[in-house]
Design a protein around this motif. Sequence first.
Motif, PDB file in Angstrom:
ATOM      1  N   ALA A 255       0.842  -1.213   0.000  1.00  0.00           N
ATOM      2  CA  ALA A 255       0.000   0.000   0.000  1.00  0.00           C
ATOM      3  C   ALA A 255       0.869   1.251   0.000  1.00  0.00           C
ATOM      4  O   ALA A 255       0.584   2.216  -0.719  1.00  0.00           O
ATOM      5  N   ASP A 256       1.937   1.254   0.790  1.00  0.00           N
ATOM      6  CA  ASP A 256       2.842   2.395   0.834  1.00  0.00           C
ATOM      7  C   ASP A 256       3.524   2.616  -0.517  1.00  0.00           C
ATOM      8  O   ASP A 256       3.705   3.746  -0.955  1.00  0.00           O
ATOM      9  N   LYS A 257       3.887   1.527  -1.173  1.00  0.00           N
ATOM     10  CA  LYS A 257       4.529   1.625  -2.495  1.00  0.00           C
ATOM     11  C   LYS A 257       3.537   2.196  -3.510  1.00  0.00           C
ATOM     12  O   LYS A 257       3.895   3.075  -4.303  1.00  0.00           O
ATOM     13  N   VAL A 258       2.293   1.727  -3.488  1.00  0.00           N
ATOM     14  CA  VAL A 258       1.265   2.256  -4.395  1.00  0.00           C
ATOM     15  C   VAL A 258       1.067   3.742  -4.115  1.00  0.00           C
ATOM     16  O   VAL A 258       0.977   4.552  -5.037  1.00  0.00           O
ATOM     17  N   ARG A 259       1.029   4.096  -2.843  1.00  0.00           N
ATOM     18  CA  ARG A 259       0.868   5.495  -2.438  1.00  0.00           C
ATOM     19  C   ARG A 259       2.020   6.349  -2.978  1.00  0.00           C
ATOM     20  O   ARG A 259       1.793   7.421  -3.545  1.00  0.00           O
ATOM     21  N   SER A 260       3.240   5.873  -2.828  1.00  0.00           N
ATOM     22  CA  SER A 260       4.391   6.665  -3.256  1.00  0.00           C
ATOM     23  C   SER A 260       4.493   6.753  -4.777  1.00  0.00           C
ATOM     24  O   SER A 260       4.852   7.799  -5.312  1.00  0.00           O
ATOM     25  N   VAL A 261       4.162   5.677  -5.474  1.00  0.00           N
ATOM     26  CA  VAL A 261       4.266   5.670  -6.933  1.00  0.00           C
ATOM     27  C   VAL A 261       3.152   6.496  -7.578  1.00  0.00           C
ATOM     28  O   VAL A 261       3.395   7.232  -8.535  1.00  0.00           O
ATOM     29  N   THR A 262       1.936   6.404  -7.041  1.00  0.00           N
ATOM     30  CA  THR A 262       0.802   7.112  -7.647  1.00  0.00           C
ATOM     31  C   THR A 262       0.643   8.528  -7.118  1.00  0.00           C
ATOM     32  O   THR A 262       0.025   9.366  -7.774  1.00  0.00           O
ATOM     33  N   GLY A 263       1.142   8.775  -5.919  1.00  0.00           N
ATOM     34  CA  GLY A 263       0.996  10.095  -5.324  1.00  0.00           C
ATOM     35  C   GLY A 263      -0.361  10.334  -4.674  1.00  0.00           C
ATOM     36  O   GLY A 263      -0.681  11.463  -4.303  1.00  0.00           O
ATOM     37  N   VAL A 264      -1.173   9.282  -4.547  1.00  0.00           N
ATOM     38  CA  VAL A 264      -2.485   9.406  -3.907  1.00  0.00           C
ATOM     39  C   VAL A 264      -2.676   8.276  -2.906  1.00  0.00           C
ATOM     40  O   VAL A 264      -2.009   7.244  -2.974  1.00  0.00           O
ATOM     41  N   ASP A 265      -3.610   8.474  -1.979  1.00  0.00           N
ATOM     42  CA  ASP A 265      -3.924   7.468  -0.973  1.00  0.00           C
ATOM     43  C   ASP A 265      -5.089   6.613  -1.481  1.00  0.00           C
ATOM     44  O   ASP A 265      -6.218   7.101  -1.570  1.00  0.00           O
ATOM     45  N   PRO A 266      -4.840   5.346  -1.829  1.00  0.00           N
ATOM     46  CA  PRO A 266      -5.915   4.498  -2.372  1.00  0.00           C
ATOM     47  C   PRO A 266      -7.038   4.226  -1.381  1.00  0.00           C
ATOM     48  O   PRO A 266      -8.123   3.786  -1.775  1.00  0.00           O
ATOM     49  N   PHE A 267      -6.824   4.508  -0.103  1.00  0.00           N
ATOM     50  CA  PHE A 267      -7.848   4.265   0.912  1.00  0.00           C
ATOM     51  C   PHE A 267      -8.760   5.471   1.133  1.00  0.00           C
ATOM     52  O   PHE A 267      -9.689   5.405   1.918  1.00  0.00           O
TER      53      PHE A 267
ATOM     54  N   ASN B 110     -11.723   8.032   0.575  1.00  0.00           N
ATOM     55  CA  ASN B 110     -13.082   7.888   0.047  1.00  0.00           C
ATOM     56  C   ASN B 110     -13.376   8.969  -0.992  1.00  0.00           C
ATOM     57  O   ASN B 110     -13.949  10.008  -0.681  1.00  0.00           O
ATOM     58  N   THR B 111     -12.948   8.725  -2.215  1.00  0.00           N
ATOM     59  CA  THR B 111     -13.205   9.638  -3.327  1.00  0.00           C
ATOM     60  C   THR B 111     -13.308   8.829  -4.610  1.00  0.00           C
ATOM     61  O   THR B 111     -12.773   7.720  -4.686  1.00  0.00           O
ATOM     62  N   ARG B 112     -14.006   9.391  -5.596  1.00  0.00           N
ATOM     63  CA  ARG B 112     -14.157   8.712  -6.885  1.00  0.00           C
ATOM     64  C   ARG B 112     -13.328   9.375  -7.986  1.00  0.00           C
ATOM     65  O   ARG B 112     -13.533   9.088  -9.158  1.00  0.00           O
ATOM     66  N   LYS B 113     -12.386  10.203  -7.613  1.00  0.00           N
ATOM     67  CA  LYS B 113     -11.524  10.823  -8.612  1.00  0.00           C
ATOM     68  C   LYS B 113     -10.727   9.735  -9.323  1.00  0.00           C
ATOM     69  O   LYS B 113     -10.310   8.740  -8.716  1.00  0.00           O
ATOM     70  N   ARG B 114     -10.521   9.959 -10.609  1.00  0.00           N
ATOM     71  CA  ARG B 114      -9.911   8.948 -11.465  1.00  0.00           C
ATOM     72  C   ARG B 114      -8.589   8.396 -10.921  1.00  0.00           C
ATOM     73  O   ARG B 114      -8.375   7.191 -10.883  1.00  0.00           O
ATOM     74  N   GLU B 115      -7.697   9.276 -10.517  1.00  0.00           N
ATOM     75  CA  GLU B 115      -6.382   8.806 -10.066  1.00  0.00           C
ATOM     76  C   GLU B 115      -6.484   7.934  -8.813  1.00  0.00           C
ATOM     77  O   GLU B 115      -5.708   6.999  -8.626  1.00  0.00           O
ATOM     78  N   TYR B 116      -7.478   8.195  -7.979  1.00  0.00           N
ATOM     79  CA  TYR B 116      -7.682   7.385  -6.778  1.00  0.00           C
ATOM     80  C   TYR B 116      -8.282   6.026  -7.151  1.00  0.00           C
ATOM     81  O   TYR B 116      -7.895   4.994  -6.604  1.00  0.00           O
ATOM     82  N   VAL B 117      -9.236   6.045  -8.068  1.00  0.00           N
ATOM     83  CA  VAL B 117      -9.870   4.804  -8.526  1.00  0.00           C
ATOM     84  C   VAL B 117      -8.825   3.892  -9.164  1.00  0.00           C
ATOM     85  O   VAL B 117      -8.798   2.688  -8.905  1.00  0.00           O
ATOM     86  N   GLU B 118      -7.951   4.477  -9.985  1.00  0.00           N
ATOM     87  CA  GLU B 118      -6.906   3.684 -10.634  1.00  0.00           C
ATOM     88  C   GLU B 118      -5.891   3.157  -9.618  1.00  0.00           C
ATOM     89  O   GLU B 118      -5.457   2.008  -9.712  1.00  0.00           O
ATOM     90  N   ALA B 119      -5.516   3.964  -8.655  1.00  0.00           N
ATOM     91  CA  ALA B 119      -4.588   3.518  -7.608  1.00  0.00           C
ATOM     92  C   ALA B 119      -5.217   2.382  -6.803  1.00  0.00           C
ATOM     93  O   ALA B 119      -4.552   1.395  -6.468  1.00  0.00           O
ATOM     94  N   ARG B 120      -6.503   2.516  -6.500  1.00  0.00           N
ATOM     95  CA  ARG B 120      -7.224   1.457  -5.774  1.00  0.00           C
ATOM     96  C   ARG B 120      -7.255   0.175  -6.580  1.00  0.00           C
ATOM     97  O   ARG B 120      -7.045  -0.917  -6.062  1.00  0.00           O
ATOM     98  N   SER B 121      -7.514   0.301  -7.876  1.00  0.00           N
ATOM     99  CA  SER B 121      -7.561  -0.868  -8.750  1.00  0.00           C
ATOM    100  C   SER B 121      -6.207  -1.573  -8.777  1.00  0.00           C
ATOM    101  O   SER B 121      -6.134  -2.804  -8.732  1.00  0.00           O
TER     102      SER B 121
END
Length: 132
Positions: free
Chosen positions: A9-21, A23-34
């Motif tokens: 999760a920390d690696k995804v956070r650092s690579v994408t620049g967003v927190d996948p956890f 609660n938002t539907r913005k595209r970059e968050y949805v993609e990071a969550r995926s």
Amino acid sequence: MTVLQKRIADKVRSVTGVDPFENTRKREYVEARSLLVFIYYKVCRLNYTQITRLFQSQGKDMHHATVIHSLRNFDMYKKFNPLFNELVTDVLAQDSWGSTTQKTEYIKQRLDNAPKEVVEDVYTIISNEYRI
């Protein structure tokens, strides 16, 4: 959340620049969550319920249907977002994960976009070594 799951999760956070956890539907968050769901499912071998509970434990409102939807859309995100493929590679390249399963998933991801000649070379190496 295990240490490995937190590191992913920390690696995804650092690579994408967003927190996948978040609660938002913005595209970059949805993609990071995926991306995170994909790794938890394919690499960590978590089932839908385990992934759902993990996200819920981090404050993300999620249901197993959301996990399924996220997995189904993963390939679409890869296809239409040129940077997404690099994100996947960057996260899966985390060498310290170390398990054979994780390395296999990393190789599979890289081969999805490899030229035909590279795939043929890899096939020849594997078939000669492991007698396919």
